[in-house]
Write an enzyme that holds these catalytic residues in place. Structure first.
Site, short mmCIF file in Angstrom:
data_model
loop_
_atom_site.label_atom_id
_atom_site.label_comp_id
_atom_site.label_asym_id
_atom_site.label_seq_id
_atom_site.Cartn_x
_atom_site.Cartn_y
_atom_site.Cartn_z
N ARG A 127 -8.20 -0.65 5.40
CA ARG A 127 -7.42 0.41 4.74
C ARG A 127 -6.13 -0.14 4.17
NH1 ARG A 127 -6.39 5.70 7.97
NH2 ARG A 127 -5.22 5.91 6.05
N LYS B 7 0.84 -1.20 0.00
CA LYS B 7 0.00 0.00 0.00
C LYS B 7 0.88 1.25 0.00
CE LYS B 7 -1.56 1.54 4.17
NZ LYS B 7 -1.27 2.94 4.49
N ASN B 8 1.93 1.24 0.82
CA ASN B 8 2.73 2.46 0.99
C ASN B 8 3.71 2.69 -0.14
OD1 ASN B 8 1.29 2.97 3.24
ND2 ASN B 8 2.89 2.41 4.70
N ARG C 151 -4.31 10.66 5.16
CA ARG C 151 -3.31 11.71 5.21
C ARG C 151 -2.29 11.59 4.10
NH1 ARG C 151 -1.60 13.36 8.21
NH2 ARG C 151 0.60 13.01 7.74
N ARG D 86 0.93 14.22 13.01
CA ARG D 86 1.20 14.00 11.59
C ARG D 86 1.30 15.31 10.80
NH1 ARG D 86 -0.30 8.75 10.47
NH2 ARG D 86 1.22 8.79 8.80
N ILE E 270 9.17 6.71 16.58
CA ILE E 270 8.76 7.45 15.39
C ILE E 270 7.52 8.31 15.64
CG2 ILE E 270 8.10 7.26 12.95
CD1 ILE E 270 10.91 6.19 13.47
N ASP F 8 5.51 0.31 11.82
CA ASP F 8 4.24 -0.29 11.41
C ASP F 8 4.11 -1.75 11.84
OD1 ASP F 8 3.91 1.48 8.22
OD2 ASP F 8 3.73 2.11 10.31
N CYS G 26 -4.20 12.02 13.39
CA CYS G 26 -4.86 10.71 13.32
C CYS G 26 -4.57 10.03 14.66
CB CYS G 26 -4.34 9.89 12.14
SG CYS G 26 -2.67 9.35 12.38
C1 EPZ Z 1 4.78 6.80 6.30
O1 EPZ Z 1 4.03 7.83 6.93
C2 EPZ Z 1 3.84 5.61 6.21
N1 EPZ Z 1 2.68 5.95 5.38
C3 EPZ Z 1 3.39 5.21 7.62
O2 EPZ Z 1 2.58 4.04 7.50
C4 EPZ Z 1 4.63 4.86 8.43
O3 EPZ Z 1 4.23 4.54 9.75
C5 EPZ Z 1 5.58 6.06 8.45
O4 EPZ Z 1 5.91 6.45 7.10
C6 EPZ Z 1 6.88 5.75 9.18
O5 EPZ Z 1 7.50 4.67 8.59
C7 EPZ Z 1 2.83 5.97 4.03
O6 EPZ Z 1 3.90 5.72 3.50
C8 EPZ Z 1 1.62 6.32 3.24
P1 EPZ Z 1 6.88 10.14 8.35
P2 EPZ Z 1 4.60 9.33 6.94
O7 EPZ Z 1 6.71 11.41 7.60
O8 EPZ Z 1 5.44 9.58 5.75
C9 EPZ Z 1 7.06 13.46 11.70
C10 EPZ Z 1 0.69 2.74 7.84
O9 EPZ Z 1 0.32 2.15 8.85
N2 EPZ Z 1 6.88 14.43 10.61
O10 EPZ Z 1 8.03 9.25 8.01
O11 EPZ Z 1 3.44 10.23 7.21
C11 EPZ Z 1 5.84 12.56 11.88
O12 EPZ Z 1 4.87 13.18 12.69
C12 EPZ Z 1 1.21 4.15 7.92
O13 EPZ Z 1 0.71 2.23 6.68
C13 EPZ Z 1 6.95 15.79 10.89
O14 EPZ Z 1 7.14 16.19 12.04
O15 EPZ Z 1 5.54 9.30 8.22
C14 EPZ Z 1 6.44 11.33 12.53
O16 EPZ Z 1 6.56 11.55 13.92
C15 EPZ Z 1 1.05 4.71 9.32
N3 EPZ Z 1 6.78 16.69 9.88
C16 EPZ Z 1 7.83 11.25 11.89
O17 EPZ Z 1 8.10 12.55 11.35
C17 EPZ Z 1 6.56 16.28 8.58
O18 EPZ Z 1 6.43 17.14 7.68
C18 EPZ Z 1 7.94 10.24 10.76
O19 EPZ Z 1 6.84 10.47 9.92
C19 EPZ Z 1 6.49 14.90 8.31
C20 EPZ Z 1 6.66 13.99 9.34
#
Ligand code: EPZ
Length: 419
Positions: free
Chosen positions: A399, A22-23, A93, A122, A329, A307, A117
């Site tokens: 999802r 999915k990702n 998101r 996020r 994370i 995840d 969420c």
């Molecule tokens: C991706 O989310 C995945 N989703 C998530 O999978 C996964 O848990 C996550 O990466 C971490 O591996 C998709 O790929 C669609 P991040 P993403 O930006 O990109 C902070 C699932 O279950 N952050 O790597 O949104 C954020 O809050 C989902 O399939 C900022 O502060 O995660 C988090 O604490 C859940 N500012 C950390 O960074 C930003 O602009 C890592 O988030 C972006 C992120």
């Protein structure tokens, strides 16, 4: 709202086939906005988030057709509405993934800020800062991010304050059409980033270093159509590996990339699971005994995937001792703890750490899913809990897991979906 009814205590035996990730499919679909030619994506999982992304792309003007059972053809020759409205983004998101491609292809983008969420705030501040580095002018008002680049984007230097998967993907997709070179530092190294880069290169992009923390992109005038197969879902792979171990069965997991779950395999072997790689795409997992308690901390790839944290915690809830699980994370990714406790798990949380005291037996109960991966951990626990478990709100699971109850029932689980 659908629920699952599960009767625990049945060891799983047989073969499961892993679906496309999915990702990886989500950014790949967003990347189709970068060209006016058709792109065909194979091994697209039929899960709700993909349907949401499809409707989002159609909202912008792209046409999407199914060209075989799990392949989509995307034609983004006409993008007359480069927008992602709130009522779409609030359900997923990852819609922020269209920000980069839309501003790169059309010179403007208006994307609703994704709300928080269950697992955390996020924010997308890092996405915004990265696109500003490429020359986009970005306003945030009324819950929307509006990006404009009327004269196109310029290559630049992006250095992420912290590693962000979709932030890396967003700016990577913008950079491929920017003028000149872009260097992204502290880039995410997840396999899904590499898979996106592989697709973009097939479309004519010039990218080096994807999958490492420094990615160099030479912008090109335009991209062309391509055909690409999405990588297997490493989180589904890990979820089934844990299901095999928890139920003391034996599963052959086919169509997977074992390397992508190396961190989990290492932990599972330490805890006593027997994992064998049968060939480059097949694992066999079994575990005859209660696992040893093994501490774990989530990390960005190639560390232990956040995840898979909830699913690993479910397994440790049946272990022989006390384990410490640290979520580094996300700030609120222990929503499954209270529901696991209803199934008899003995877990205490202190900030980002959960202390799990393994129990000899879990018992069935009625529980509620809170988010995608938490629902997977409840299913795993229900598969071993004595008696019957009802899991409500399984739309969370829909999802990101394709036909999960069919795949589980196919290897012996007593699971049924109740409307
Ligand atoms: C991706 O989310 C995945 N989703 C998530 O999978 C996964 O848990 C996550 O990466 C971490 O591996 C998709 O790929 C669609 P991040 P993403 O930006 O990109 C902070 C699932 O279950 N952050 O790597 O949104 C954020 O809050 C989902 O399939 C900022 O502060 O995660 C988090 O604490 C859940 N500012 C950390 O960074 C930003 O602009 C890592 O988030 C972006 C992120």
């Amino acid at each position: 709202m659908d629920s699952f009814r599960i009767a625990g205590g049945v060891p799983l035996h047989g073969e499961v086939r892993i679906s496309g990730a999915k990702n990886s499919a989500l950014p790949a679909l967003a990347a189709c906005l970068l060209t006016d030619e058709s792109v065909i994506l194979h091994r697209i999982p039929s899960v709700r988030d993909i349907a949401t992304m499809q409707s989002l792309l159609e909202y912008t003007g792209a046409a999407i057709s199914t060209c075989s059972d799990n392949a989509l053809r995307v034609d983004a020759s006409r993008l007359d509405r480069p927008e992602a409205p709130y009522d779409v983004v609030k359900t997923m998101r990852a819609s922020s993934l269209v920000l980069g491609p839309l501003v790169a292809r059309t010179g403007r983008a208006r994307v609703s800020m994704p709300g928080g969420c269950a697992i955390g705030a996020r924010p997308i501040n890092l996405h915004v800062a990265a696109l500003e580095q490429l020359g986009a002018t970005i306003e945030q008002s009324h819950g929307y991010v509006e990006a404009i680049a009327p004269h196109g984007l310029q290559g630049g230097h992006v250095h992420f304050d912290r590693i962000t998967v979709t932030g890396t993907e967003d700016v990577l997709m913008a950079a491929v059409l920017a003028k000149g070179e872009t260097v992204i530092r502290n880039a995410a190294r997840e396999p899904e980033v590499k898979d996106l880069a592989d697709l973009l290169v097939k479309m004519g992009a010039k990218i080096e270093g994807a999958g490492t923390s420094i990615i160099r992109i030479q912008g090109v005038e335009r991209l062309h159509g391509a055909r690409h197969a999405i990588i297997p879902d490493r989180i589904e792979t890990g979820t089934f590996a844990l299901a095999a171990a928890m139920t003391h069965g034996e599963l052959t997991i086919a169509d997977c990339f074992p390397e992508h779950i190396a961190a989990l395999v290492f932990k599972m072997e330490q805890a006593g699971a027997d994992i064998e790689q049968l060939d480059s795409h097949t694992l066999r997992v079994r575990c005859a005994r209660r696992p040893k308690s093994i501490d774990m901390a989530t990390e960005e790839y190639p560390g232990f995937a956040t995840d898979l944290q909830a699913q690993y915690m479910a397994w440790m809830s049946t272990a022989q001792g006390i384990s410490f699980i640290t979520e580094t994370i996300f700030e609120n990714r222990f929503m499954h703890v209270l529901e696991l406790a209803r199934l008899g798990a003995n877990i205490r949380t202190e900030g980002r750490q959960a202390i799990v005291a393994g129990e000899n037996e879990l018992t069935g109960a009625q529980v509620i899913a809170s988010d995608l991966r938490a629902s997977a951990s409840l299913v795993l626990a229900a598969l071993v809990a004595r008696g019957e478990t009802i899991i409500d709100r399984v739309y969370h699971m829909d999802r990101g897991y394709e036909r999960i109850e069919e795949k589980l029932a196919g290897v012996g689980a007593k699971i049924e979906r109740i409307q």
